[in-house]
Motif scaffolding. Structure first.
Motif, mmCIF file in Angstrom:
data_model
loop_
_atom_site.group_PDB
_atom_site.id
_atom_site.type_symbol
_atom_site.label_atom_id
_atom_site.label_comp_id
_atom_site.label_asym_id
_atom_site.label_seq_id
_atom_site.Cartn_x
_atom_site.Cartn_y
_atom_site.Cartn_z
ATOM 1 N N THR A 11 0.831 -1.193 0.000
ATOM 2 C CA THR A 11 0.000 0.000 0.000
ATOM 3 C C THR A 11 0.871 1.250 0.000
ATOM 4 O OG1 THR A 11 -0.118 0.061 2.419
ATOM 5 C CG2 THR A 11 -1.804 -1.211 1.277
ATOM 6 N N GLY A 12 0.267 2.362 -0.305
ATOM 7 C CA GLY A 12 1.006 3.625 -0.348
ATOM 8 C C GLY A 12 0.256 4.619 -1.199
ATOM 9 N N LEU A 33 -0.953 -7.945 -3.873
ATOM 10 C CA LEU A 33 -1.983 -6.933 -4.038
ATOM 11 C C LEU A 33 -1.379 -5.541 -3.854
ATOM 12 C CD1 LEU A 33 -4.654 -8.572 -1.669
ATOM 13 C CD2 LEU A 33 -4.098 -9.189 -4.039
ATOM 14 N N THR A 34 -1.852 -4.584 -4.608
ATOM 15 C CA THR A 34 -1.441 -3.204 -4.377
ATOM 16 C C THR A 34 -2.685 -2.331 -4.251
ATOM 17 O OG1 THR A 34 -1.386 -2.232 -6.605
ATOM 18 C CG2 THR A 34 0.470 -3.640 -5.963
ATOM 19 N N GLY A 35 -2.544 -1.246 -3.517
ATOM 20 C CA GLY A 35 -3.669 -0.331 -3.357
ATOM 21 C C GLY A 35 -3.221 0.987 -2.784
ATOM 22 N N SER A 36 -3.978 2.033 -3.101
ATOM 23 C CA SER A 36 -3.613 3.364 -2.634
ATOM 24 C C SER A 36 -4.587 3.913 -1.605
ATOM 25 C CB SER A 36 -3.530 4.337 -3.824
ATOM 26 O OG SER A 36 -4.720 4.297 -4.581
ATOM 27 N N ASP A 37 -5.525 3.089 -1.151
ATOM 28 C CA ASP A 37 -6.423 3.512 -0.088
ATOM 29 C C ASP A 37 -6.234 2.592 1.098
ATOM 30 O OD1 ASP A 37 -8.642 3.914 1.642
ATOM 31 O OD2 ASP A 37 -9.692 4.920 0.008
ATOM 32 N N ASN A 38 -5.482 3.040 2.069
ATOM 33 C CA ASN A 38 -5.127 2.213 3.212
ATOM 34 C C ASN A 38 -6.356 1.791 4.001
ATOM 35 O OD1 ASN A 38 -3.125 0.937 4.696
ATOM 36 N ND2 ASN A 38 -2.985 2.591 6.174
ATOM 37 N N PHE A 39 -7.325 2.689 4.121
ATOM 38 C CA PHE A 39 -8.510 2.389 4.920
ATOM 39 C C PHE A 39 -9.321 1.258 4.303
ATOM 40 C CE2 PHE A 39 -13.047 3.070 5.806
ATOM 41 C CZ PHE A 39 -13.046 2.934 7.188
ATOM 42 N N LEU A 40 -9.625 1.388 3.005
ATOM 43 C CA LEU A 40 -10.428 0.361 2.348
ATOM 44 C C LEU A 40 -9.724 -0.984 2.345
ATOM 45 C CD1 LEU A 40 -11.941 2.298 -0.696
ATOM 46 C CD2 LEU A 40 -13.136 1.484 1.342
ATOM 47 N N ASN A 69 4.079 -0.961 3.448
ATOM 48 C CA ASN A 69 3.783 0.394 2.971
ATOM 49 C C ASN A 69 4.962 0.928 2.164
ATOM 50 O OD1 ASN A 69 1.254 0.566 4.221
ATOM 51 N ND2 ASN A 69 2.148 1.251 6.150
ATOM 52 N N LEU A 70 4.676 1.410 0.970
ATOM 53 C CA LEU A 70 5.713 1.983 0.111
ATOM 54 C C LEU A 70 5.414 3.463 -0.100
ATOM 55 C CD1 LEU A 70 8.254 1.249 -1.625
ATOM 56 C CD2 LEU A 70 6.698 1.258 -3.591
ATOM 57 N N LEU A 71 6.261 4.306 0.462
ATOM 58 C CA LEU A 71 6.149 5.747 0.279
ATOM 59 C C LEU A 71 6.976 6.170 -0.932
ATOM 60 C CD1 LEU A 71 6.403 6.947 3.990
ATOM 61 C CD2 LEU A 71 4.345 6.591 2.618
ATOM 62 N N PRO A 72 6.880 7.428 -1.345
ATOM 63 C CA PRO A 72 7.756 7.903 -2.428
ATOM 64 C C PRO A 72 9.227 7.738 -2.067
ATOM 65 C CG PRO A 72 5.954 9.434 -2.092
ATOM 66 C CD PRO A 72 5.871 8.442 -0.965
ATOM 67 N N LEU A 73 10.094 8.067 -2.992
ATOM 68 C CA LEU A 73 11.527 7.846 -2.842
ATOM 69 C C LEU A 73 12.074 8.507 -1.579
ATOM 70 C CD1 LEU A 73 12.412 8.604 -6.543
ATOM 71 C CD2 LEU A 73 12.572 6.351 -5.468
ATOM 72 N N SER A 74 13.099 7.893 -1.007
ATOM 73 C CA SER A 74 13.752 8.444 0.170
ATOM 74 C C SER A 74 15.030 9.173 -0.232
ATOM 75 C CB SER A 74 14.095 7.320 1.159
ATOM 76 O OG SER A 74 15.071 6.451 0.601
#
Length: 392
Positions: free
Chosen positions: A23-24, A101-108, A125-130
Motif C-alpha cells: 500500500t502507499g 496486491l497493491t492499493g492506494s487507499d489504506n482504509f479500504l 507500505n511503500l512511500l515515495p523515494l527516500s
C-alpha cells in the motif's frame, strides 16, 4: 528504475505469507516495484474498466484464471468484492506469495482484509523515494531547496524536464476530484481543497482541530474526518507527543506533517525553488522532509514508525524528535540553517540534563558533513541517513 530499499522486505514477506499487500500513495512506485520483483506472475490492473467489470460481476471466474499461477492484482480496492473469494483460494493453497496486491487507499484495504484475509496476508507500505534511495542512485539534488521543491515522487526523477508544480498540481487535482469524491462525507470539494491548502501551512505544527475548523468554516468533527482521509491516503501523518514528562507538564496534541514536500510547496503556491530561500515556512518544510525520511526508513524495513515522537513541555522547551527504545531515548533536533552555531543545540542540551542521557543528533542544512559538540552529533541532511539513527 531507482532501486527501492523495500524490495528485500517485500521478498521476505512473500516467502512467509500466502499473499502480500503493498500500500502507499498514488504514484509512489508500487506497481513498478511489484512488477519488477514478481515479473513472472500475470499482472492485472483493476483500474481497467473491462477487467474491473469482470471482477465485480463474476469474481469466482475472474480469480479462477490465477488459482495456480497467482497474480499481481493492482489497485485491488477498486473491486473489494473479490476479497472473500480470494480467502478461499489462499486457504486451499500451500504456496507462499501467491497473490501480490497493491492499493492506494489504506482504509479500504485494511477494512476488507481484516474481514477476509486476516492471518493470510502481510502488509508493506511503500512511500515515495527516500533521500537515501536518491543518493544511492546518484539522483539526489545538490541543494536542499531543489530537493524540497521537487519532492520525492518517482515520476519527477524519471523525467527531470517535468516541472514539479505542473505534476503536483495535476496530482492534487486528480486526488481531490477522483479519490476524495468517492468518500461519502465529503460533499463540497472546493471547501475540502481550501482545507488541504490551509493544512499545508501547518505542516510541522501542533494540530489544533478547532482553529482549523474555524478557518475552514466547518465543524471540528468534519476536520477530524478529513484529516483521517488524508492520513489513509498517505498524504499526511500525525506525530504523537512523548508522554514521559520528567515531572513536567507536556503537550498532548500531535503534530501534523505531509509525507511529501513538493505537495506542500504546491499547496502553498510556491512556483519555483528560489521562492523557498526566504520563505517563512522554509524551516517547517525542511523539518517535514527529515521527519518523513525517518518514516520511510521504518516502512522500508516493514516496521511501523511507532517509536518516533516529539517532546514539548509547558515552558515551550521542545525537541523535534524523540526516538524511543526500551532502554533509552534519542533526541533529534532539526535546523534548516546552513551555519552551525551552539544555540542550535540548546534544546538538546536541556533534554540531556532532564533525561540524564549523553547522546543526541542535530540535523542541519549546512555543508559540513559531520562534527561532534559535547555529546551532540551534528549531521548534514545528505548524510544523516548513513548514521542509521533509527537504531539508537
Amino acid at each position: 528504475m531507482i532501486p527501492r530499499q523495500a524490495e528485500n522486505k517485500l521478498l521476505q514477506l512473500s516467502h512467509s505469507f500466502k499473499s502480500v499487500a503493498v500500500t502507499g500513495p498514488r504514484q509512489s512506485g508500487k506497481t513498478t516495484l511489484v512488477r519488477k520483483v514478481f515479473e513472472k506472475k500475470p499482472y492485472v490492473s483493476l483500474e481497467n474498466p473491462d477487467t474491473r467489470l469482470l471482477a465485480l460481476d463474476d469474481p469466482r471466474a475472474f480469480l479462477d484464471q490465477y488459482t495456480k499461477s497467482g497474480a499481481v492484482l493492482d489497485e485491488i480496492q477498486r473491486a473489494p468484492q473479490i476479497f472473500s473469494y480470494l480467502q478461499e483460494i489462499l486457504d486451499n493453497s500451500k504456496e507462499h506469495g501467491l497473490f501480490i496486491l497493491t492499493g492506494s487507499d489504506n482504509f479500504l484495504l485494511h477494512q476488507n482484509i481484516s474481514q477476509s484475509l486476516a492471518g493470510r496476508i502481510a502488509f508493506l507500505n511503500l512511500l515515495p523515494l527516500s533521500i537515501s534511495e536518491l543518493k544511492e542512485s546518484g539522483k539526489l539534488p545538490e541543494e536542499d531547496d531543489d530537493l524540497m521543491f521537487r519532492g520525492f515522487y518517482p515520476a519527477l526523477y524519471d523525467n527531470l524536464k517535468l516541472l514539479p508544480q505542473d505534476w503536483t498540481n495535476n496530482y492534487l487535482r486528480t486526488y481531490i476530484e477522483r479519490d476524495v469524491r468517492q468518500i461519502q462525507n465529503v460533499s463540497d470539494l472546493l471547501v475540502f481543497e481550501r482545507f488541504i491548502r490551509i493544512l499545508a501551512g501547518r505542516t510541522g505544527q501542533e494540530l489544533n482541530y478547532s482553529a482549523i475548523a474555524n478557518e475552514v468554516g466547518v465543524d471540528t468533527k468534519t476536520i477530524q474526518s478529513w484529516i483521517s482521509i488524508l492520513a489513509n491516503s498517505f498524504i499526511v501523518f500525525l506525530l504523537a507527543p512523548f508522554y514521559k514528562n520528567f515531572n513536567k507538564t507536556v503537550v498532548k496534541r500531535p503534530k501534523l506533517y505531509f509525507y511529501d514536500t513538493a505537495l506542500v510547496c504546491s499547496l502553498l503556491g510556491l512556483s519555483n525553488k528560489d521562492m523557498l530561500y526566504s520563505y517563512p515556512l522554509r524551516g517547517a518544510i525542511f523539518e517535514t522532509m527529515v521527519v518523513s525520511e525517518l518514516h520511510k526508513q521504518s516502512f522500508n524495513k516493514g516496521l511501523k514508525p511507532d517509536r518516533i515522537f516529539f517532546w514539548r513541555d509547558k515552558n515551550k522547551n521542545e525537541v523535534d524528535l524523540i526516538l524511543d527504545s526500551i532502554t533509552t531515548q534519542l533526541p533529534v533536533e532539526i535546523k534548516s540553517g546552513r551555519t552551525y552555531h551552539p544555540e542550535m543545540a540548546k534544546s538538546l542540551n536541556y533534554f540531556h540534563t532532564l533525561a540524564q542521557i549523553d547522546k543526541s543528533y542535530l540535523i542541519y542544512g549546512g555543508e559540513i558533513e559531520s562534527r561532534k559538540e559535547e555529546g551532540v552529533s551534528v549531521l548534514n541532511w545528505r548524510n544523516f541517513v548513513q548514521e542509521n539513527i533509527m537504531e539508537p
